[in-house]
Design a protein around this motif. Structure first.
Motif, PDB file in Angstrom:
ATOM      1  N   SER A 109     -48.873  49.575 -41.173  1.00 16.44           N
ATOM      2  CA  SER A 109     -47.565  49.905 -41.734  1.00 16.44           C
ATOM      3  C   SER A 109     -47.506  51.348 -42.208  1.00 16.44           C
ATOM      4  O   SER A 109     -46.416  51.899 -42.417  1.00 16.44           O
ATOM      5  CB  SER A 109     -47.233  48.969 -42.903  1.00 16.44           C
ATOM      6  N   GLY A 110     -48.690  51.959 -42.403  1.00 13.50           N
ATOM      7  CA  GLY A 110     -48.757  53.345 -42.867  1.00 13.50           C
ATOM      8  C   GLY A 110     -49.068  53.491 -44.337  1.00 13.50           C
ATOM      9  O   GLY A 110     -49.272  54.608 -44.825  1.00 13.50           O
ATOM     10  N   LEU A 111     -49.160  52.367 -45.070  1.00 11.91           N
ATOM     11  CA  LEU A 111     -49.381  52.434 -46.513  1.00 11.91           C
ATOM     12  C   LEU A 111     -50.741  53.043 -46.841  1.00 11.91           C
ATOM     13  O   LEU A 111     -50.829  53.960 -47.670  1.00 11.91           O
ATOM     14  CB  LEU A 111     -49.267  51.030 -47.120  1.00 11.91           C
ATOM     15  N   LEU A 112     -51.796  52.563 -46.216  1.00 13.13           N
ATOM     16  CA  LEU A 112     -53.131  53.067 -46.526  1.00 13.13           C
ATOM     17  C   LEU A 112     -53.256  54.552 -46.223  1.00 13.13           C
ATOM     18  O   LEU A 112     -53.868  55.309 -46.970  1.00 13.13           O
ATOM     19  CB  LEU A 112     -54.196  52.285 -45.750  1.00 13.13           C
ATOM     20  N   ALA A 154     -62.936  54.316 -46.630  1.00 14.67           N
ATOM     21  CA  ALA A 154     -63.648  55.594 -46.715  1.00 14.67           C
ATOM     22  C   ALA A 154     -63.410  56.417 -45.451  1.00 14.67           C
ATOM     23  O   ALA A 154     -63.296  57.647 -45.514  1.00 14.67           O
ATOM     24  CB  ALA A 154     -65.145  55.350 -46.920  1.00 14.67           C
ATOM     25  N   ALA A 155     -63.323  55.752 -44.307  1.00 18.96           N
ATOM     26  CA  ALA A 155     -63.049  56.466 -43.056  1.00 18.96           C
ATOM     27  C   ALA A 155     -61.685  57.139 -43.106  1.00 18.96           C
ATOM     28  O   ALA A 155     -61.516  58.290 -42.647  1.00 18.96           O
ATOM     29  CB  ALA A 155     -63.116  55.496 -41.871  1.00 18.96           C
ATOM     30  N   LEU A 156     -60.691  56.453 -43.677  1.00 19.99           N
ATOM     31  CA  LEU A 156     -59.360  57.046 -43.807  1.00 19.99           C
ATOM     32  C   LEU A 156     -59.379  58.242 -44.752  1.00 19.99           C
ATOM     33  O   LEU A 156     -58.754  59.276 -44.488  1.00 19.99           O
ATOM     34  CB  LEU A 156     -58.372  55.997 -44.325  1.00 19.99           C
ATOM     35  N   ILE A 157     -60.111  58.107 -45.855  1.00 18.50           N
ATOM     36  CA  ILE A 157     -60.195  59.210 -46.816  1.00 18.50           C
ATOM     37  C   ILE A 157     -60.853  60.428 -46.164  1.00 18.50           C
ATOM     38  O   ILE A 157     -60.369  61.562 -46.286  1.00 18.50           O
ATOM     39  CB  ILE A 157     -60.994  58.776 -48.062  1.00 18.50           C
ATOM     40  N   PHE A 158     -61.950  60.217 -45.459  1.00 13.32           N
ATOM     41  CA  PHE A 158     -62.636  61.323 -44.799  1.00 13.32           C
ATOM     42  C   PHE A 158     -61.741  61.975 -43.762  1.00 13.32           C
ATOM     43  O   PHE A 158     -61.722  63.200 -43.607  1.00 13.32           O
ATOM     44  CB  PHE A 158     -63.933  60.826 -44.143  1.00 13.32           C
ATOM     45  N   ILE A 321     -49.174  42.048 -48.624  1.00 11.05           N
ATOM     46  CA  ILE A 321     -47.806  41.999 -49.170  1.00 11.05           C
ATOM     47  C   ILE A 321     -47.266  43.397 -49.485  1.00 11.05           C
ATOM     48  O   ILE A 321     -46.150  43.738 -49.050  1.00 11.05           O
ATOM     49  CB  ILE A 321     -47.767  41.075 -50.407  1.00 11.05           C
ATOM     50  N   PRO A 322     -47.976  44.260 -50.216  1.00  7.18           N
ATOM     51  CA  PRO A 322     -47.476  45.628 -50.398  1.00  7.18           C
ATOM     52  C   PRO A 322     -47.322  46.359 -49.068  1.00  7.18           C
ATOM     53  O   PRO A 322     -46.386  47.159 -48.900  1.00  7.18           O
ATOM     54  CB  PRO A 322     -48.546  46.284 -51.272  1.00  7.18           C
ATOM     55  N   GLY A 323     -48.227  46.088 -48.110  1.00  4.70           N
ATOM     56  CA  GLY A 323     -48.104  46.711 -46.794  1.00  4.70           C
ATOM     57  C   GLY A 323     -46.809  46.316 -46.103  1.00  4.70           C
ATOM     58  O   GLY A 323     -46.147  47.148 -45.466  1.00  4.70           O
ATOM     59  N   TYR A 324     -46.431  45.056 -46.266  1.00  5.41           N
ATOM     60  CA  TYR A 324     -45.174  44.576 -45.661  1.00  5.41           C
ATOM     61  C   TYR A 324     -43.971  45.272 -46.295  1.00  5.41           C
ATOM     62  O   TYR A 324     -43.077  45.758 -45.585  1.00  5.41           O
ATOM     63  CB  TYR A 324     -45.063  43.055 -45.849  1.00  5.41           C
TER      64      TYR A 324
END
Length: 514
Positions: A109-112, A154-158, A321-324
């Motif tokens: 969804s793009g949230l992370l 962690a992969a997303l943060i990096f 749920i927050p992702g939705y």
């Protein structure tokens, strides 16, 4: 000096050693076939050891543990009858599937991505790296949930920091595995091990029970130490070694010039935040009050409790749920069925892991059926007991033995059930408290989780990494993880020796000596 007369620096020597580990390890077959061959080897060894009557005496029960022949009628019948059950009831498989379905909704969804991008920009790198390890270590409050959730985040943060995501995967995995027993909080591991220790001490005159807080002070400091040590390793070794990897079928690393949010992103974060707050409030209402149904219904406590045992489902809802709601607000989710598609996409990435778990589940159960795991641990403990060493030398040998056996036997409670009846009474005669013996065991039992190819989540890490670079082999992954095991173990040993020499309390009401 090098062969050409050039002086070789320690950094170059360590790099050459890791390169050698990588080359040798990459000659190993695919993990699936590796587990097949290891399983066949266990079956063959069970026949040999059973034929020669190999056995050991369980120190906890006095039971004679005999090697069981798997090449027999009983072995064949049990394998055929339980093969499907072994796979279907393999606990790590369900945990991974449920956890990552929820994460997939938040990620697709793009949230992370938005949350991690803002985290990468708003927090200095010197703080981000230790925090990843600290979160990974503290993830054990939900059993293995940290191993599943921390590496992909962690992969997303990096990635948002302009670093290769594989470096993040490795760092997150190392923090959640090598630092498994460290925590700022009292976790299920504390309760489980303390229960086994107390069972042993109940038979020792003048020795009290071991509480869940017996190692708490030491583990709080250990968590910070692991954060600092992990940040050092990722900066010095992991990031430089991952620069040569490709991105595979993933998008190229694209670091925005700014972390300024668009109008849609701000609206999406607002909706997702409200949803998360509501979920947290509901869970808190069900857990914090003394009458809460998620508390332990017998003791009224939180450790252990349905809350901790159900942490993976709770995290599933906290991501999904927050992702939705974020996706609905930003337009990335236009129809409820999009959520199903997001979960399905997440499962596609796990197809290789699911196939691999078929043979991993059989290996673990066959190893257990043969009783070779128990015999190995008992004889290892007997060897250490007969060494006659005391003090720091004995501490080091004990933790090293536990670390080596941990490569082959993953269950920490199973090993402690074998070691505790031997070493708690033995070291009590030397004046050391059972809590201190338990503490040493926990250090050894954690540190080799990260480098063990037999660890049930190791194939999951390989699957994640191969989404970026399909050429990465087992040797490459181990060469990336080995510096964490070595550096963190040495730092942990140093901390233990300092604690020992200063005779500091290791937990609530517990010291090093009786």
């Amino acid at each position: 000096m090098g062969t050409n007369g050039k002086v070789t620096t320690p950094k170059e020597k360590s790099s050459s050693f890791l390169d050698w580990i990588e080359r040798m390890g990459n000659k190993l077959p695919h993990p699936f076939w590796m587990f097949v061959w290891i399983t066949l080897f266990i079956v063959f060894i069970s026949f040999i050891t059973s034929f020669f009557g190999v056995q050991a005496t369980d120190p906890a029960t006095g039971e004679i543990v005999k090697a069981q022949n798997l090449i027999s009628g009983d072995g064949l019948r049990r394998f055929l009858e339980e093969m499907v059950t072994n796979f279907a009831h393999f606990a790590p498989l369900g945990l991974v599937l449920v956890m990552l379905m929820g994460v997939s909704v938040a990620e697709k969804s793009g949230l992370l991505s938005v949350v991690m991008r803002n985290l990468a920009f708003s927090v200095p790198r010197k703080v981000v790296l230790p925090v990843i390890f600290i979160i990974g270590a503290c993830g054990n409050i939900g059993s293995d949930a940290g191993v599943v959730i921390v590496p992909p985040i962690a992969a997303l943060i990096f990635s948002q920091m302009g670093l290769h995501p594989i470096a993040g995967l490795v760092a997150g995995y190392a923090g959640a595995t090598a630092g498994f027993t460290a925590n700022f909080f009292i976790a299920g591991t504390d309760v489980l091990l303390a229960g086994i220790s107390s069972e042993v001490t109940s038979k020792l005159p003048g020795v009290g029970e071991v509480s869940a807080t017996a190692n708490w002070y030491f583990m709080i400091v250990s968590t910070i130490l692991l954060g600092v040590g992990g940040a050092f390793v990722v900066t010095r070794y992991t990031i430089p070694r991952t620069r040569r990897f490709s991105m595979g079928n993933k998008e190229e690393i694209d670091v925005p010039d700014t972390h300024t949010l668009t109008t849609e992103e701000r609206r999406g974060l607002k909706h997702a935040g409200i949803a998360a707050i509501i979920i947290i409030a509901i869970i808190s209402l069900l857990t914090i009050p003394t009458w809460g149904p998620l508390r332990n219904q017998e003791t009224g406590g939180i450790v252990p409790s349905p809350f901790l045992r159900g942490l993976v489902p709770i995290l599933f809802f906290l991501f999904a749920i927050p992702g939705y709601f974020y996706g609905k607000a930003t337009g990335s989710i236009k129809h409820p069925d999009d959520v199903i598609n997001f979960m399905g996409e997440g499962m596609k990435n796990l197809s290789g892991y699911i196939v691999l778990m078929l043979v991993v589940a059989q290996f673990i159960n066959l190893f257990n059926w043969s009783r070779l795991d128990t015999i190995l641990a008992i004889h290892g403990a007997d060897f250490l007991q007969s060494s006659g060493l005391t003090g720091p030398f004995m501490f080091t040998l004990f933790m090293t033995l536990v670390a080596i056996i941990n490569i082959f036997i993953g269950s920490g409670s199973a090993k402690w059930a074998i070691f505790a009846p031997i070493f708690i009474p033995m070291l009590a005669q030397l004046g050391f408290s059972p809590a201190f013996v338990q503490l040493m065991y926990r250090v050894g039992d954690s540190i080799t989780n990260s480098i063990s190819p037999l660890y049930v989540y190791f194939p999951l890490l390989i699957g994640w990494i191969r989404q970026y670079d399909k050429k990465v082999g087992i040797g490459t992954v181990i060469s990336l993880l080995l510096p964490y095991a070595i550096v963190l173990f040495l730092m942990w040993l140093a901390l233990l020796f300092i604690w020992f020499w200063l005779d500091l309390p290791i937990g609530v009401g517990e010291g090093i000596y009786l």
